[in-house]
Design a protein around this motif. Structure first.
Motif, PDB file in Angstrom:
ATOM      1  N   TRP A  28       0.867  -1.210   0.000  1.00 57.03           N
ATOM      2  CA  TRP A  28       0.000   0.000   0.000  1.00 57.03           C
ATOM      3  C   TRP A  28       0.893   1.247   0.000  1.00 57.03           C
ATOM      4  O   TRP A  28       1.887   1.327   0.729  1.00 57.03           O
ATOM      5  N   GLU A  30       0.583   5.861  -0.817  1.00 62.01           N
ATOM      6  CA  GLU A  30      -0.356   6.972  -0.945  1.00 62.01           C
ATOM      7  C   GLU A  30      -0.847   7.062  -2.390  1.00 62.01           C
ATOM      8  O   GLU A  30      -0.176   6.620  -3.328  1.00 62.01           O
ATOM      9  N   THR A  31      -1.980   7.676  -2.563  1.00 62.75           N
ATOM     10  CA  THR A  31      -2.545   7.772  -3.913  1.00 62.75           C
ATOM     11  C   THR A  31      -1.889   8.865  -4.747  1.00 62.75           C
ATOM     12  O   THR A  31      -1.929   8.819  -5.976  1.00 62.75           O
ATOM     13  N   SER A  32      -1.270   9.880  -4.097  1.00 69.76           N
ATOM     14  CA  SER A  32      -0.597  10.957  -4.852  1.00 69.76           C
ATOM     15  C   SER A  32       0.558  11.519  -4.022  1.00 69.76           C
ATOM     16  O   SER A  32       0.499  11.521  -2.786  1.00 69.76           O
ATOM     17  N   TYR A  33       1.527  11.998  -4.772  1.00 73.32           N
ATOM     18  CA  TYR A  33       2.718  12.582  -4.153  1.00 73.32           C
ATOM     19  C   TYR A  33       3.048  13.903  -4.861  1.00 73.32           C
ATOM     20  O   TYR A  33       2.873  14.059  -6.072  1.00 73.32           O
ATOM     21  N   GLN A 110       4.331   2.651  -8.669  1.00 77.50           N
ATOM     22  CA  GLN A 110       3.763   1.501  -7.938  1.00 77.50           C
ATOM     23  C   GLN A 110       4.850   0.870  -7.081  1.00 77.50           C
ATOM     24  O   GLN A 110       6.027   0.904  -7.465  1.00 77.50           O
ATOM     25  N   SER A 126       1.318  -2.687  -5.681  1.00 77.65           N
ATOM     26  CA  SER A 126       0.310  -1.806  -5.083  1.00 77.65           C
ATOM     27  C   SER A 126      -0.522  -1.151  -6.178  1.00 77.65           C
ATOM     28  O   SER A 126      -0.277  -1.321  -7.380  1.00 77.65           O
ATOM     29  N   HIS A 127      -1.448  -0.327  -5.738  1.00 76.16           N
ATOM     30  CA  HIS A 127      -2.212   0.459  -6.704  1.00 76.16           C
ATOM     31  C   HIS A 127      -1.300   1.562  -7.276  1.00 76.16           C
ATOM     32  O   HIS A 127      -0.226   1.835  -6.753  1.00 76.16           O
ATOM     33  N   LYS A 128      -1.793   2.184  -8.314  1.00 75.90           N
ATOM     34  CA  LYS A 128      -1.003   3.240  -8.966  1.00 75.90           C
ATOM     35  C   LYS A 128      -1.193   4.570  -8.247  1.00 75.90           C
ATOM     36  O   LYS A 128      -2.329   4.969  -7.995  1.00 75.90           O
ATOM     37  N   ALA A 129      -0.082   5.214  -7.973  1.00 75.59           N
ATOM     38  CA  ALA A 129      -0.119   6.537  -7.341  1.00 75.59           C
ATOM     39  C   ALA A 129       0.449   7.581  -8.325  1.00 75.59           C
ATOM     40  O   ALA A 129       1.362   7.298  -9.102  1.00 75.59           O
TER      41      ALA A 129
END
Length: 957
Positions: A28, A30-33, A110, A126-129
Motif C-alpha cells: 500500500w 499513498e494515492t498521490s505525491y 507503484q 500496489s495500486h497506482k499513485a
C-alpha cells in the motif's frame, strides 16, 4: 507405492497453497505525491515521503518491499528502496534537471513486495499513485536588454512623463528570477530618472544651448538582485524649440589656393516648422568690397591687363607707378599693394605735355576704378577726376570727367569749326553706386555725339544731355590734370580747384579708339565669385533665368554680372535645399588675396493664404582664403664676359643675355614621419619642383651713367615680340619688357636683347641689372647683375694671355664663385685701367708659377718621345726671354681635327678632377658643390675660347 514424480507434484501443490496463504496482501502507498527538485540536483523531496506498507509483515518476503516502479515515457527519474522491511523509498533524478527545459513532471508509481520467497516469485504490486514534481529554479541567468542601444529625441523646455522605455529580459524559468524587479541609471549627474518598469523621464527642463545630446548608461536587476551583465546606452537628443531657419551649416568655410570650386553649404536644409509655405526666394551674397577693387582681381598693371584682354594698343596710363619717367604721381597718396591713389581733397597731379595728344578726335575711351562716397558740405562742389583746361589766361574746360551731387558727368567741348551750332557737351549719369563707397569699374566710350558709360560691365545711357556752343580757337596751351582741375585764369595765381575726394586706380585714356564689349568684360572681370556645381544632377526641377524669373512651378536661379549675388527661388523646399547645397565659391587666381570673404544668405517666404508668414533669419558666414605659397623667382646665367670692341661696334652689337634662365620655386616645411623627431629637430625647408606662372615685366637697368644715345643703345628686334602678349619700351636708363606672359617667353625675348656701342674708345665696361616681377611687383626676382668688358687693341694681348692662362686646367684649379665675383666687381672702387694693371701683374706672377711647375714636370718626362710633347704645343714656349706673342683675333692655325681637340680637352678636364688636393676635399659639401659648378663653368669657357669670352672671377684680385 507413489512414484517420485507424483510426490514432486504433490509437494509443488502443497507449496503453492502455502505460498498463497503466506503472501495474502498487496503493498500500500499513498494515492498521490508532490515533489520538488532543484535544477542541476538529483534529490527529489516528496510530500508525503515515499513509503510502502504490506499487511503480510512481519512474514519474510511477503511483508517486505522490494521495488518501486515508475510508469512514463523517458522520465528522468528513478525510485529506489532504502529499507525493505520499513518500505521506505527515495525518488531521485537519473540526469541533471534543467528548469528552463521543463518546469514540472507528472508520472505513475507503484510499489512491489518481495513475493513468497527469495526468488521473488508471486510478488504483489500496489495500486497506482500519481507523482507530480516541480523543478525549483536557480538564478543562473543575468538580465539582458532587448536592444543594443536606445535613442530618443525631446524638445527643450518640456518635462516628459516618459522620454522612452527600456526593457530587459531574463532566461530563468521561475517568476522570482525571470522577472525584472528594478532598473537603475548608472551615469551620474544627469537630469534623468527611471522607474521599475524602465520608463526614463527628465527631472528638469532641458536646454539645447546647454547640451545637444545626453548619453546615459542604464542597468537592470532581476528579482533575485542579479545585475545585467552589460549596461545599455541611452542617447537622448535635445531638439531646440522649432524655429524656422536654415540648419546644418558652418559659419567658417576654408579655401586653399588652387582648390577650384568648393561647396559652401553641403548639408544645409530649411526648417519651416510645418509652416504653410507656398514659395521661397533665397539670395546668397558674396561680400568682397574690401578686397582690392571690389573683389579678387588680377593686380597686373593697367597696360599689362589691356594687353592681356586683347585691347588695341595706344592706351595711356594717367596714374602710373611713380618713377623717373612718370614722376607726376610721386606726390600723391598711394596704396602700393594695388596701385590705388587716394585723393583727400587737397591734391592734384598735372600730366606733362606730350603724354596725351591734344586732339583726341571723335573717338576715345576713358577707363578707371573709382571708390567714392558722399562728401558732407560739398554737395554743390564739383569733384574733378580728369580735367583738360586752359593753362593760362582763361579758364575754359575742354573736356573733363567729374562727380557732382553723386552724379557722374562727362564734359566735352568741341572746338569751333564752320558749323557754329549747339552740340552735346555734358552727359549726366545718376547711379547709386557713384556714392556707395564701394569699388566700381567705369568705362566711358566716346563716339561723338554718342557717349556710353559701362559700369561693372553693364551699359548705362545718360539720363541727361545738355548742349553748348563750341569753343572758339585760341593759342592758349592746355593743362591735363588728375584729381583736381587747373584754374589758369580768373585768379591772381594759377592753382588747382574742384578737388576730388575718393580713391582712383588704373585711370587711362585711349585716343582714337573705343573699347569693345568683350574687352570691357575682361578688364573688369572678377576672379572670384559664386557658382553652382553639378547643375545637371539637380534634374529638371531647376533652371537658370536671367533677370527676374517668371512664375512657374520650377526652381529658378540667376546671377548678377559679377557673380557675387545668386538668387534662387521656387515652391519646392527640397529643390531649394538641393540647389543651395550646390552653391560654391571659386577663385581662379593662382595667387589669390588672402583673408575673409563674408557671406550673407537672406530668404523671403510666402505662405498659403496667411496674413502672417514665417520669418527666416539670415545666415552670416565667411570664406577664409589662405595665403598662397609665395614663389621665389630666380634669374641666373652668365654674369660676366668680355668681347673685342669690334663686336660692340657691329651693326648687330653683342647679345647681353644669351643663356639667361628664369625659374620659380616654392618651399614648404618638411614634416618628419616620426613624432619624436618633431620634438627633437627643427623642420627644414624642402625645395619643391619648379612652379610655372606668368611674369608681368622684366627690366634691364643700366648701372652707373645712363646710356649716351649718340654712341650706344640697347636694341631688340620687334619680331621677337610677335605672337606673345609682350611689349617693350626703350630709354637711356635701360630696356623694359612688359605684359602678362610665361617665363619661357620672357626668356626668349631677353635672350635677343643686344647692346651696341659704335664709339667704344672711351668705354672699358658696362654694367647692367636685370629684375623681373609678377603681379605688378607683388613677387619680384633677385637682382641679376651683368658686367660686360670691352677689349681694346691696347689690352687685347693681355686679356688673351689671361684667358690663355686661365684655361690651362692641367696646372691651375679654377673655382668659380658667382656671388663673390659679383661682390668683388661691384664693390671695387678702382677704375678699369687700374684693374687692367692689376690683372697684368697677377698674370705675370701666375705665369712664373706655371713656368716653374712646367719645368718640374718636363724634368720627369725627359725621356718621352718628341711627338708626344708636340701634343702639348699649346703650352710650349721659349722661356729664355719670357717673350709672349698672342693674336687674340686669330684662331689656332694648326690643322687639328675638332673631335681630337674635344677629346684632348676632356682628358685635360679629367686630369684636373683627379688632381684635387686633400685641402679641397676637407671643405663642406656646399663648398664642394660650388666648386663643381665653378669648374663646369670654367670648362665651358675653354670651349668658348674662340668667342673670346672670359671670366675674371677666377682671378685673385
Amino acid at each position: 507405492m507413489w512414484r517420485c514424480w507424483e510426490w514432486a507434484l504433490l509437494w509443488l501443490g502443497v507449496g503453492s497453497l502455502l505460498a498463497l496463504k503466506v503472501n495474502k496482501h498487496k503493498p500500500w502507498i499513498e494515492t498521490s505525491y508532490h515533489g520538488v527538485i532543484t535544477e542541476n540536483n538529483d534529490t527529489v523531496i516528496l510530500d508525503p515521503p515515499l513509503v510502502a506498507l504490506d499487511k503480510d509483515a512481519p512474514v519474510p518476503y511477503a511483508g517486505e518491499i522490494c521495488a518501486f516502479k515508475i510508469h512514463g515515457q523517458e522520465m528522468p527519474f528513478e525510485a529506489v528502496v532504502l529499507n525493505k522491511t520499513s518500505g521506505e523509498g527515495r525518488l531521485r533524478a537519473r540526469s541533471p534537471i534543467d528548469c528552463e527545459l521543463q518546469k514540472e513532471y507528472t508520472f505513475i508509481i507503484q510499489a512491489y513486495d518481495c513475493g513468497a520467497g527469495p526468488s521473488g516469485t508471486n510478488w504483489k504490486k500496489s495500486h497506482k499513485a500519481v507523482v507530480h514534481i516541480q523543478v525549483k529554479d536557480v538564478n543562473e541567468f543575468a538580465p539582458t536588454f532587448k536592444e543594443r542601444s536606445y535613442k530618443a529625441t525631446v524638445t527643450e523646455g518640456k518635462i516628459y512623463d516618459s522620454v522612452l522605455q527600456v526593457e530587459a529580459m531574463d532566461e530563468d524559468c521561475s517568476p522570482q528570477y525571470s522577472q525584472i524587479c528594478n532598473y537603475e541609471i548608472v551615469t551620474t549627474n544627469v537630469p534623468f530618472a527611471i522607474d521599475r518598469n524602465g520608463n526614463i523621464r527628465n527631472t528638469e527642463k532641458l536646454s539645447y544651448d546647454k547640451q545637444h545630446l545626453y548619453e546615459v548608461m542604464v542597468t537592470a536587476f532581476d528579482c533575485g538582485q542579479k545585475r545585467a551583465t552589460e549596461d545599455v546606452l541611452v542617447r537622448v537628443e535635445v531638439k531646440p524649440v522649432c524655429k524656422p531657419g536654415w540648419q546644418d551649416w558652418n559659419k567658417r568655410i576654408e579655401y586653399k589656393p588652387g582648390s577650384g570650386s568648393i561647396p559652401l553649404f553641403p548639408s544645409i536644409h530649411l526648417e519651416t516648422c510645418d509652416g504653410p509655405v507656398s514659395s521661397i526666394q533665397t539670395t546668397i551674397e558674396l561680400q568682397t568690397n574690401y578686397i582690392g577693387k571690389g573683389c579678387d582681381r588680377e593686380t597686373y598693371s593697367e597696360k599689362s591687363l589691356q594687353k592681356l584682354c586683347g585691347a588695341s594698343s595706344g592706351v595711356i596710363d594717367l596714374l602710373p607707378t611713380p618713377s623717373a619717367a612718370t614722376n607726376w604721381t610721386a606726390g600723391l597718396l598711394i596704396d602700393s599693394n594695388d596701385m590705388i591713389f587716394k585723393f583727400d581733397g587737397k591734391q592734384g597731379a598735372k600730366i606733362p605735355d606730350g603724354i596725351v595728344p591734344k586732339n583726341l578726335t571723335d573717338q576715345f575711351t576713358i577707363t578707371m576704378w573709382m571708390k567714392h562716397g558722399p562728401s558732407p558740405g560739398l554737395r554743390a562742389e564739383k569733384e574733378t577726376i580728369l580735367c583738360n583746361s586752359d593753362k593760362t589766361e582763361m579758364n575754359r574746360h575742354h573736356y573733363a570727367l567729374y562727380v557732382h551731387n553723386c552724379r557722374l558727368v562727362f564734359l566735352l567741348r568741341k572746338d569751333f569749326d564752320q558749323a557754329d551750332t549747339f552740340r552735346p557737351a555734358e552727359f549726366h549719369w545718376k547711379l547709386d553706386q557713384i556714392c556707395d563707397k564701394e569699388w566700381h569699374y567705369y568705362i566711358v566710350n566716346i563716339e561723338f555725339p554718342v557717349v556710353t558709360l559701362y559700369m561693372d560691365g553693364t551699359t548705362y545711357e545718360p539720363y541727361l544731355v545738355t548742349n553748348d556752343w563750341p569753343i572758339h580757337p585760341s593759342h592758349i596751351a592746355m593743362q591735363l590734370t588728375v584729381g583736381a582741375c587747373w584754374q589758369g585764369g580768373e585768379v591772381t595765381k594759377p592753382r588747382f580747384a574742384q578737388y576730388f575726394h575718393g580713391s582712383l586706380a588704373s585711370l587711362t585714356i585711349r585716343p582714337g579708339k573705343i573699347e569693345s564689349q568683350k574687352v570691357i568684360s575682361c578688364l573688369q572681370a572678377c576672379k572670384e565669385g559664386l557658382d553652382i556645381n553639378s547643375l545637371e544632377s539637380l534634374g529638371q526641377g531647376i533652371k537658370q533665368c536671367m533677370g527676374v524669373c517668371p512664375h512657374t512651378n520650377r526652381t529658378k536661379y540667376h546671377f548678377n554680372p559679377s557673380q557675387s549675388v545668386l538668387v534662387i527661388e521656387g515652391d519646392d523646399i527640397e529643390n531649394i535645399n538641393q540647389a543651395l547645397r550646390k552653391v560654391s565659391y571659386i577663385n581662379s587666381r593662382q595667387f589669390p588675396t588672402s583673408g575673409i570673404r563674408r557671406l550673407k544668405v537672406s530668404s523671403r517666404v510666402q505662405c498659403f493664404g496667411e496674413d502672417v508668414c514665417i520669418s527666416i533669419p539670415d545666415i552670416d558666414a565667411y570664406v577664409m582664403v589662405f595665403q598662397a605659397k609665395e614663389p621665389k623667382i630666380t634669374i641666373s646665367g652668365m654674369d660676366h664676359f668680355a668681347r673685342p670692341a669690334s663686336e660692340f661696334e657691329h651693326e648687330k652689337g653683342v647679345t647681353l643675355l644669351p643663356d639667361i634662365r628664369i625659374v620659380s620655386t616654392v618651399t614648404k616645411m618638411e614634416h618628419p614621419p616620426d613624432l619624436k623627431e618633431t620634438m627633437d629637430r627643427v623642420h627644414k625647408p624642402v625645395l619643391l619642383e619648379e612652379m610655372h606662372h606668368n611674369l608681368d615685366f622684366c627690366d634691364i637697368l643700366v648701372i652707373g651713367d645712363e646710356l649716351n644715345p649718340k654712341q650706344e643703345c640697347l636694341e631688340l628686334d620687334r619680331k621677337e615680340l610677335q605672337g606673345k602678349h609682350l611689349d617693350a619700351t626703350n630709354s637711356t636708363a635701360g630696356y623694359s619688357i612688359y605684359g602678362v606672359d610665361t617665363m619661357k617667353n620672357y626668356e626668349q625675348v631677353l635672350q635677343h636683347v643686344h647692346y651696341r656701342n659704335w664709339h667704344t674708345s672711351s668705354f672699358f665696361d658696362r654694367k647692367f641689372r636685370i629684375k623681373c616681377s609678377e603681379l605688378n611687383g607683388r613677387y619680384t626676382s633677385n637682382e641679376f647683375n651683368l658686367e660686360v668688358n670691352i677689349l681694346h687693341s691696347s689690352n687685347t694681348n693681355i686679356m688673351e694671355y689671361v684667358n690663355h692662362m686661365v684655361i690651362q686646367p692641367q696646372f691651375i684649379q679654377s673655382i668659380h664663385h658667382p656671388e663673390e665675383s659679383i661682390n668683388n666687381i661691384h664693390g671695387s672702387a678702382l677704375p678699369s685701367v687700374a684693374t687692367i694693371v692689376i690683372v697684368t701683374c697677377v698674370s705675370i706672377l701666375v705665369f712664373i708659377i706655371v713656368l716653374g711647375i712646367y719645368r718640374i714636370r718636363t724634368a720627369f718626362h725627359h725621356g718621352t718621345k718628341e711627338n708626344e710633347s708636340s701634343k702639348e704645343n699649346e703650352m710650349d714656349w721659349d722661356d729664355s726671354a719670357l717673350t709672349i706673342t698672342v693674336n687674340p683675333m686669330e684662331k689656332h692655325e694648326e690643322p687639328r681635327n675638332v673631335e681630337e681637340d674635344s677629346e684632348e680637352e676632356e682628358e685635360e678636364l679629367e686630369d684636373e678632377e683627379e688632381d684635387t688636393t686633400s685641402a679641397e676635399s676637407d671643405e663642406s659639401d656646399e663648398e664642394e658643390e660650388e666648386e663643381t659648378i665653378g669648374n663646369k663653368e670654367s670648362k665651358r669657357n675653354v670651349i668658348r675660347q674662340d668667342q673670346l669670352e672670359w671670366d675674371d672671377s677666377t682671378l685673385p684680385y
